[in-house]
Scaffold this active site. Structure first.
Site, PDB file in Angstrom:
ATOM      1  N   ASN A 293      -8.942   3.048   2.552  1.00 34.26           N
ATOM      2  CA  ASN A 293      -7.987   4.028   3.041  1.00 34.26           C
ATOM      3  C   ASN A 293      -6.623   3.778   2.392  1.00 34.26           C
ATOM      4  O   ASN A 293      -6.203   2.636   2.223  1.00 34.26           O
ATOM      5  CB  ASN A 293      -7.873   3.942   4.565  1.00 34.26           C
ATOM      6  CG  ASN A 293      -9.249   3.999   5.222  1.00 34.26           C
ATOM      7  OD1 ASN A 293     -10.094   4.811   4.858  1.00 34.26           O
ATOM      8  ND2 ASN A 293      -9.485   3.089   6.169  1.00 34.26           N
ATOM      9  N   VAL A 294      -5.943   4.857   2.022  1.00 34.99           N
ATOM     10  CA  VAL A 294      -4.724   4.769   1.225  1.00 34.99           C
ATOM     11  C   VAL A 294      -3.550   5.326   2.014  1.00 34.99           C
ATOM     12  O   VAL A 294      -3.689   6.312   2.739  1.00 34.99           O
ATOM     13  CB  VAL A 294      -4.883   5.552  -0.099  1.00 34.99           C
ATOM     14  CG1 VAL A 294      -3.672   5.349  -0.992  1.00 34.99           C
ATOM     15  CG2 VAL A 294      -6.147   5.121  -0.823  1.00 34.99           C
TER      16      VAL A 294
ATOM     17  N   LYS B 245      -1.462   8.450   5.837  1.00 32.03           N
ATOM     18  CA  LYS B 245      -2.641   7.620   5.600  1.00 32.03           C
ATOM     19  C   LYS B 245      -3.855   8.509   5.394  1.00 32.03           C
ATOM     20  O   LYS B 245      -4.200   9.335   6.241  1.00 32.03           O
ATOM     21  CB  LYS B 245      -2.883   6.667   6.780  1.00 32.03           C
ATOM     22  CG  LYS B 245      -4.078   5.734   6.545  1.00 32.03           C
ATOM     23  CD  LYS B 245      -4.121   4.598   7.547  1.00 32.03           C
ATOM     24  CE  LYS B 245      -5.244   3.621   7.240  1.00 32.03           C
ATOM     25  NZ  LYS B 245      -5.250   2.445   8.125  1.00 32.03           N
TER      26      LYS B 245
ATOM     27  N   ASP C 289      -7.094  -5.468  13.360  1.00 27.92           N
ATOM     28  CA  ASP C 289      -6.523  -6.200  12.215  1.00 27.92           C
ATOM     29  C   ASP C 289      -5.035  -6.466  12.368  1.00 27.92           C
ATOM     30  O   ASP C 289      -4.257  -6.259  11.441  1.00 27.92           O
ATOM     31  CB  ASP C 289      -6.764  -5.421  10.913  1.00 27.92           C
ATOM     32  CG  ASP C 289      -8.240  -5.306  10.578  1.00 27.92           C
ATOM     33  OD1 ASP C 289      -9.039  -5.985  11.238  1.00 27.92           O
ATOM     34  OD2 ASP C 289      -8.588  -4.539   9.676  1.00 27.92           O
TER      35      ASP C 289
END
Length: 490
Positions: free
Chosen positions: A77-78, A93, A178
């Site tokens: 994912n960018v 995103k 995360d």
């Protein structure tokens, strides 16, 4: 935050490409009424659904040049930096095309997180589900992962992130995926904020775990699932990294702490500039968070209670502690007409505002000139005013300069008009000088700061220009508050 070309960047077909018809996917949005939702006190725009065309344009076609690093997470994912009309800079995103086939599930999660509004979070502004795309839009933070921080700033990070987690927990958003130091960003004031992207799973099943397994909680390694107590474990990792400046495996850090060698963990770059007692408390709190048994870890409220008292310089701004540059991101949604004009260097608009405002900001002082019986003084002022009105800026400078020499206490408005006249004439140093003279006449006059900004921009001093814009805006805000209080007393 730096930009780089990501090898994993998704290729997005332009919304108006003839080969593909991008249409919004069928989803329901009963959970939130976007039209009736109002902005929060800190001017966070309403959560909304964005069109793909809007985000495509904002990111220059999802250009690789607009990609920003999302910490050290190795995800497909960018995140892009984008510029939306009316909202300023945003972070967009883009999820991998195969991770969220169920549009409704994605929207449900986005809306749930979109309800959160806190100055401790990077607030989510909206989403897009169109043409197979899954996109989230959040506030843009100008300062990313900071490698070196003074001790007091590290304590502030620990406190603010504990507050962010506690707020999320109260709002029933108890799972953060995360959590790491790379998820902590810094706003234009230098205050640390927790990214809301971590509140949404990286995929429909949530099994992808992008951090190093040596830093994952024991229960995840055993069951493959994350529980609220797992977030506390990750917070312990963050504390260790704040103290040490390094990625130390939790087991190793825990062993050092148990051996009463906590000072061995401390970052050598701090050069001993920290209170040993406070450092010990931070490390001990980390050890509690890193307990193997989830039931023995503190809750988010306890994190706040433990971290908050360690702040010794609460009155000092984060911007100062971090020694950040003066340049900041200017959000256009709260600009006054004059600030808008100066921000976009619209000289004709500035001229019209100065002409319309006249001498109104001089207040009682403006009556002094009118009552003087010195004919030459009055004539000189009129000559300057007439020339300025007729946009004859050269003669305006001559008349106003003569007026300044004749008066004991010149007016700020005269200096402001001289500043603008020099600006149009291309004499930027003189324009800056006269704007500074206007500030000396009325120290809290926003117009003087805005005119200094225009001159500084022309002189190539963009950072200082932005600083002047922001100072002028702060003075305007104080004036509005003062006038409001005065009206309430009537």
């Amino acid at each position: 935050m730096g930009c780089f070309q990501s090898k994993n960047a998704n290729v997005t077909t332009p919304p108006d490409h003839p080969s593909v018809q991008h249409t919004p996917e069928s989803v329901t949005e009963d959970q939130v009424d976007h039209e009736d939702q109002v902005e929060t006190e800190n001017h966070v725009p309403c959560f909304k659904r964005f069109a793909l065309r809007e985000l495509y344009d904002a990111t220059n076609g999802f250009s690789g040049k607009c990609v920003v690093p999302e910490g050290e997470t190795k995800s497909l994912n960018v995140v892009y930096r984008g510029k939306l009309e009316g909202n300023g800079l945003v972070a967009v995103k883009q999820f991998s095309k195969l991770t969220w086939p169920d549009a409704q599930h994605f929207v449900d999660q986005a809306i749930a997180v979109g309800k959160l509004r806190s100055k401790r979070l990077v607030n989510l502004l909206g989403y897009c589900v169109e043409g197979g795309e899954r996109l989230l839009v959040a506030e843009y933070m100008p300062y990313g992962d900071q490698q070196t921080l003074p001790w007091e700033m590290r304590v502030r990070v620990a406190c603010y992130i504990a507050q962010a987690l506690d707020y999320c927990n109260v709002q029933n958003q108890k799972i953060y995926h995360d959590l790491s130091a790379s998820r902590i960003l810094f706003d234009e004031e230098g205050d640390p904020r927790l990214s809301t992207f971590g509140l949404i799973k990286n995929s429909r099943d949530g099994t992808s775990y992008s951090t190093n397994l040596t830093h994952t909680p024991p229960e995840f390694q055993e069951t493959g699932t994350i529980i609220p107590e797992s977030v506390i474990y990750h917070y312990g990792n963050v504390l260790i990294e704040l103290a040490s400046g390094k990625h130390i495996p939790p087991n190793h850090a825990f062993d050092i702490i148990m051996e009463k060698n906590a000072t061995l963990l401390m970052d050598s770059s701090l050069e001993g500039r920290f209170e040993k007692e406070d450092a010990t408390k931070i490390v001990n709190l980390a050890s509690k968070c890193l307990h193997n048994n989830p039931e023995n870890r503190p809750d988010t409220g306890s994190l706040v209670s433990a971290a908050a008292p360690l702040q010794k310089l609460e009155e000092v701004s984060s911007h100062f502690l971090m020694r950040l540059p003066k340049s900041t991101v200017i959000q256009p949604n709260t600009l006054s007409p004059l600030r808008k004009a100066c921000s976009r260097m619209d000289h004709p608009a500035v001229y019209e505002i100065l002409l319309k405002t006249g001498y109104s900001d001089e207040r009682a002082e403006s009556d002094l000139l009118v009552t003087r019986k010195v004919q030459e003084l009055v004539q000189t002022k009129n000559l300057g005013d007439n020339a300025f009105r007729d946009q004859d800026f050269i003669n305006a400078i001559k008349s106003y300069s003569k007026l300044v020499r004749m008066m004991t206490d010149p007016y700020a408005t005269v200096f402001a008009r001289m500043s603008f006249s020099y600006l149009v004439a291309g004499e930027y140093d003189s324009a800056l000088r006269e704007a500074m003279q206007a500030q000396r006449c009325i120290p809290g006059w926003p117009t003087a700061f805005y005119l200094q900004a225009l001159a500084l921009w022309e002189l190539g001093m963009e950072s200082d220009a932005r600083d002047m814009i922001n100072k002028g805006a702060a003075l305007e805000a104080k004036r509005i508050q003062r006038d409001k209080r005065a009206r309430n007393l009537l």
